[in-house]
Write a protein that holds these residues in place. Structure first.
Motif, mmCIF file in Angstrom:
data_model
loop_
_atom_site.group_PDB
_atom_site.id
_atom_site.type_symbol
_atom_site.label_atom_id
_atom_site.label_comp_id
_atom_site.label_asym_id
_atom_site.label_seq_id
_atom_site.Cartn_x
_atom_site.Cartn_y
_atom_site.Cartn_z
ATOM 1 N N HIS A 65 -79.662 32.431 -20.782
ATOM 2 C CA HIS A 65 -78.686 32.268 -19.697
ATOM 3 C C HIS A 65 -79.043 33.172 -18.523
ATOM 4 N N LEU A 66 -79.451 34.404 -18.823
ATOM 5 C CA LEU A 66 -79.875 35.337 -17.775
ATOM 6 C C LEU A 66 -81.018 34.747 -16.962
ATOM 7 N N ALA A 89 -78.835 41.310 -20.533
ATOM 8 C CA ALA A 89 -77.999 40.111 -20.477
ATOM 9 C C ALA A 89 -76.608 40.413 -21.013
ATOM 10 N N PHE A 104 -73.882 37.963 -19.363
ATOM 11 C CA PHE A 104 -74.579 36.700 -19.591
ATOM 12 C C PHE A 104 -74.529 36.373 -21.084
ATOM 13 N N GLU A 120 -70.804 36.050 -10.549
ATOM 14 C CA GLU A 120 -72.193 35.750 -10.902
ATOM 15 C C GLU A 120 -73.159 36.570 -10.060
#
Length: 311
Positions: free
Chosen positions: A290-291, A280, A285, A258
């Motif tokens: 989500h990013l 992303a 991602f 991550e």
């Protein structure tokens, strides 16, 4: 008018004076004298910088400024602040709007008791020492600068320029701050959430296998980098790989991946004009949302805010 006082001590790191350019050109862009800058020292007179250049200063007056910029030194581990300086910083801070520790100037603020219970940062090379000496301060090494309840601190050297731009934005708005950054030919006006150094360097694994797994991950960020996938690349069982990885890096494989993805995405945002959806996708991602979630959680800023500052 904002009165900014620079509190200089013998051997101060000369980059502190470089931040004055930010306020100088804020005046130019605003077409009026928004900021008044004055160099002070406890006794006044000439003060020698870290490179030997001598600066003339006025005798420090607690009421002379509404923002105090406290300079750091090259090596805070061998420097002791005088009682007069610490007393001044404590008293001046109680009267002014902002108190700023530039780079290792955070040590002076910590000695004066101003960082207790606050989120702070400093140069990465001295962050662990700051944390150990002053456990009441919440040291966050992975930040360019931080503001917490009127106390501002910056990471090393050029990060102080970003802090100064942050002050300008706080006072005069993001549009003017962006114009100042352009005039100074600063490629990107960083908002404070950026890392001081590469995650690959800070992880520093001891074994070739873990290093190889990290290199594979960084080269394939868009792939499904599960523990099983990483373990396969270095011919270990998932359980054995996860145990060794945690022992050597202090992070789980998922957390390390991550962080590598966030770092790569951040660089793409800062250095290019790719759509956030593309960034992303290329960094693994799920989507733009989500990013954003991961950015806000890990960096404290959104991708859109970084992109806005580029505009």
């Amino acid at each position: 008018m904002h009165r900014i006082g620079y509190l200089l001590s013998e051997g101060f790191q000369v980059m502190a004076l470089g931040t004055q350019t930010v306020f100088e050109f804020a005046n130019v862009v605003a077409k009026e004298q928004v900021y008044q800058l004055t160099n002070y020292s406890i006794d006044g007179g000439q003060v020698r910088s870290s490179v030997g250049a001598v600066v003339e200063t006025e005798r420090a007056d607690q009421q002379a400024a509404d923002t105090w910029m406290v300079s750091g030194v090259v090596n805070p581990l061998t420097h002791e602040s005088s009682e007069a300086q610490l007393h001044f910083v404590r008293e001046a801070s109680s009267r002014c709007r902002r108190t700023v520790g530039l780079c290792t100037g955070s040590f002076v603020l910590a000695e004066a008791g101003l960082l207790d219970g606050r989120r702070v940062t400093t140069h990465w090379a001295y962050a662990d020492t700051l944390r150990q000496r002053y456990p009441a301060a919440q040291v966050e090494v992975d930040r360019i600068f931080i503001e917490d309840k009127g106390i501002w601190t910056s990471a090393g050297l050029t990060a102080a320029m970003d802090l100064a731009l942050g002050i300008v934005e706080n006072d005069l708005g993001s549009d003017l701050a962006t114009q100042v950054a352009r005039v100074l030919v600063m490629y990107h006006r960083r908002s404070g959430g950026q890392s001081q150094h590469s995650r690959m360097l800070s992880l520093a694994p001891k074994s070739d296998r873990v290093q190889a797994a990290l290199e594979f991950a960084r080269a394939n960020l868009a792939a499904d980098l599960t523990v099983e996938a990483l373990a396969t690349t270095v011919h270990l069982s998932p359980r054995q790989f996860a145990r060794i990885f945690q022992a050597e890096t202090g992070l789980s494989p998922a957390k390390a991946v991550e962080q590598l993805r966030v770092e790569s995405a951040r660089h793409m945002i800062e250095r290019g004009r790719h759509p956030l959806e593309v960034i992303a996708r290329e960094n693994g991602f799920r989507d733009r949302r989500h990013l954003r979630e991961v950015f806000v959680r890990t960096l404290g800023v959104s991708p859109a805010s970084l992109r806005r500052e580029e505009a």
